[in-house]
Design an enzyme around this catalytic site. Structure first.
Site, mmCIF file in Angstrom:
data_model
loop_
_atom_site.group_PDB
_atom_site.id
_atom_site.type_symbol
_atom_site.label_atom_id
_atom_site.label_comp_id
_atom_site.label_asym_id
_atom_site.label_seq_id
_atom_site.Cartn_x
_atom_site.Cartn_y
_atom_site.Cartn_z
ATOM 1 N N HIS A 160 0.857 -1.192 0.000
ATOM 2 C CA HIS A 160 0.000 0.000 0.000
ATOM 3 C C HIS A 160 0.886 1.234 0.000
ATOM 4 O O HIS A 160 2.042 1.196 0.449
ATOM 5 C CB HIS A 160 -0.903 0.011 1.224
ATOM 6 C CG HIS A 160 -2.043 -0.960 1.137
ATOM 7 N ND1 HIS A 160 -3.183 -0.850 1.903
ATOM 8 C CD2 HIS A 160 -2.222 -2.079 0.367
ATOM 9 C CE1 HIS A 160 -4.010 -1.839 1.624
ATOM 10 N NE2 HIS A 160 -3.440 -2.600 0.696
ATOM 11 N N GLU A 203 0.934 3.862 1.841
ATOM 12 C CA GLU A 203 1.420 4.291 3.154
ATOM 13 C C GLU A 203 2.602 3.436 3.628
ATOM 14 O O GLU A 203 3.600 3.963 4.131
ATOM 15 C CB GLU A 203 0.295 4.210 4.192
ATOM 16 C CG GLU A 203 -0.918 5.079 3.870
ATOM 17 C CD GLU A 203 -2.015 4.303 3.160
ATOM 18 O OE1 GLU A 203 -3.186 4.461 3.551
ATOM 19 O OE2 GLU A 203 -1.686 3.534 2.226
ATOM 20 N N CYS A 232 -6.113 2.026 5.879
ATOM 21 C CA CYS A 232 -6.801 0.820 6.321
ATOM 22 C C CYS A 232 -6.190 0.352 7.643
ATOM 23 O O CYS A 232 -5.283 0.992 8.187
ATOM 24 C CB CYS A 232 -6.681 -0.272 5.264
ATOM 25 S SG CYS A 232 -4.972 -0.853 5.018
ATOM 26 N N CYS A 274 -2.329 -0.301 7.355
ATOM 27 C CA CYS A 274 -1.521 0.906 7.254
ATOM 28 C C CYS A 274 -1.601 1.730 8.539
ATOM 29 O O CYS A 274 -0.594 2.324 8.960
ATOM 30 C CB CYS A 274 -1.991 1.740 6.070
ATOM 31 S SG CYS A 274 -1.730 0.926 4.471
#
Length: 227
Positions: free
Chosen positions: A132, A134, A162, A165
């Site tokens: 992801h 992040e 999410c 993260c």
């Protein structure tokens, strides 16, 4: 024969005009007294108070509201400082589309506001479920600083993090999380969960949401409509 006293002649009837009707007063029964006059009728009518004249409409529009900071629009002291970093994150998010990934971009800023790292989603491009934006941005920022603690740093991301993260941001000890669009289905920074500000954890970053939320959401909506 005794003389009779002289009779006084009756006065002749008063002449009546044939055009003048003779009023007829109805008889009053002794058991039905005349109704008393109402006090309201006897009292003189009260003078009606004078109504003040309506104020004249002013044609003076008054002082015009001066635009703040010369921009013509209201300023937001909480979100405005993060607009430029968010534009960087949006530019990074657009690069994810080329690899077939959901357009999410992230930027890590150092304590002095200098960008340390940028990243976008790369799950499809790399086959890595943890790739992801992040997580990748935090990894690159830590590598640049040479340590895992990102104390004093800020992560700016186009979509609410999410749970994965959000947990990574808490573990990295970032001071602040700034995001654009909310994620009602998987957000963990105030929407569905609030992992980053859970009081049971030993570190709770500050959260600022809604920075350039509309363009962030539009980028995601366009991707899913055309995908």
């Amino acid at each position: 024969m005794s003389p009779q006293p002289p009779q006084t002649p009756e006065p002749p009837d008063s002449p009546k005009s044939p055009d003048t009707p003779v009023p007829r007063v109805p008889p009053v029964s002794s058991g039905s007294p005349l109704p008393a006059a109402s006090p309201e009728r006897l009292a003189p009518p009260a003078a009606s108070p004078e109504r003040p004249a309506p104020p004249a409409e002013s044609t003076d529009p008054g002082p015009a509201s001066a635009p703040l900071s010369g921009t013509g629009t209201d300023t937001d002291p909480v979100r405005d400082p993060w607009r430029e970093p968010m534009r960087m994150a949006l530019a990074e998010a657009a690069r994810a589309v080329a690899g077939g990934d959901v357009p999410v971009g992230a930027v890590v800023l150092g304590p002095d506001g200098t960008p340390l790292a940028t990243a976008h989603n790369e799950r499809e491009a790399t086959g890595d479920p943890t790739a992801h934006a992040e997580v990748l941005a935090v990894r690159r920022a830590a590598a640049r600083l040479g340590e895992w603690r990102l104390t004093g740093c800020t992560l700016v991301v186009t979509l609410e993090p999410c749970t994965m993260c959000a947990g990574a941001l808490v573990q990295a000890r970032v001071d602040r999380v700034v995001y654009g669009a909310r994620d009602a289905k998987a957000g963990a920074a105030g929407s569905l969960w609030d992992v980053v500000r859970d009081r049971r954890l030993n570190h709770r970053p500050e959260v600022i949401e809604g920075v350039l939320a509309e363009p962030s959401a539009t980028l995601l909506t366009s991707f899913f409509r055309t995908g």
